[in-house]
Design an enzyme around this catalytic site. Sequence first.
Site: not given
Length: 339
Positions: A75-77
Amino acid sequence: MHLARFPRIFLAHLPTPLERLDRLSKELGGPEIWIKRDDCTGLSTGGNKTRKLEFLMAEALAQGADTVITQGATQSNHARQTAAFAAKLGVACHILLEDRTGSNDSNYNTNGNVLLDHLHGATTSRRAGGVDMPAEMELLADRLRGDGRKPYIIPGGGSNPTGALGYVNCAFELVAQANDRGLVIDHLVTATGSAGTQAGLITGLKAMNAGIPLLGIGVRAPKEKQEENVFALAQRTAEKLGCPTVVSRGDVVADCSYVGAGYGIPRADTLEAIAMFAQLEGILLDPVYSGKGAAGLIDLVRKGHFSKGQRVVFLHTGGAAGLFGYDAIFAEERKALVV
């Protein structure tokens, strides 16, 4: 310090707002809390990485790149913002996603930032937790070069001296906003992970002799390792800017008491912070970075670390899109609200 000497693509929505959080301040009964809204930088819901990407993507294009490669957690921004930037510029984007949580939740693995990565046209592939991700990016770059492509590798979080320039610039922006409204900032607090945001901020603040202490709330590494990572990057950033001795080791401070079970795994106080900001101020935090940063801020206020009457600025690093990948953790809270 003349940042115009460095290539930059002006796509972020700047300056981001600097707002006073009246209801949160009243609820906690301590210092006057302000927020620097770097969740409002634009491009796919915004976030702190957009500032870094203005410099990183400019460097990529200056080198003739037609493809960017980067990496991050599922869930990398950073991955989402890189995909958006690449889409805007018409550059191919390949993202390597590391499984740092071991979650089998299909929502976590396909929704939130992952959904947006794909909507922006990026390709993604998964790697097991603990894999040497820089080495994996180099392998992919070699394959792409063999296909005649010109890849540019962006480190996780955009955290190298080029990316950190975005937060040197943010330090200048924040101090200018404070000066324009006669606001004396006693402390600046933000989440710290891959080190680029904290390193850039402390370099900029020290270069200006701003006199504003910066506290990073760690989201992954132990305190000593986090501080050393930030200091090393701050030194390299200062060298890039031509002021190599401006940051000392004592300027870099991180509190890593709020990491919990690990990166990307929110604690109860993370969820409390998310709820407080949402219900008191209408502001969305994320469970990985800004939520843990805010949990640290709230706890330190309750413990009297900041004095009543002081003005504390919390720099919001964005990431609300990630909430949709963490739906399961809010299930019990939702049940309590059903009537």
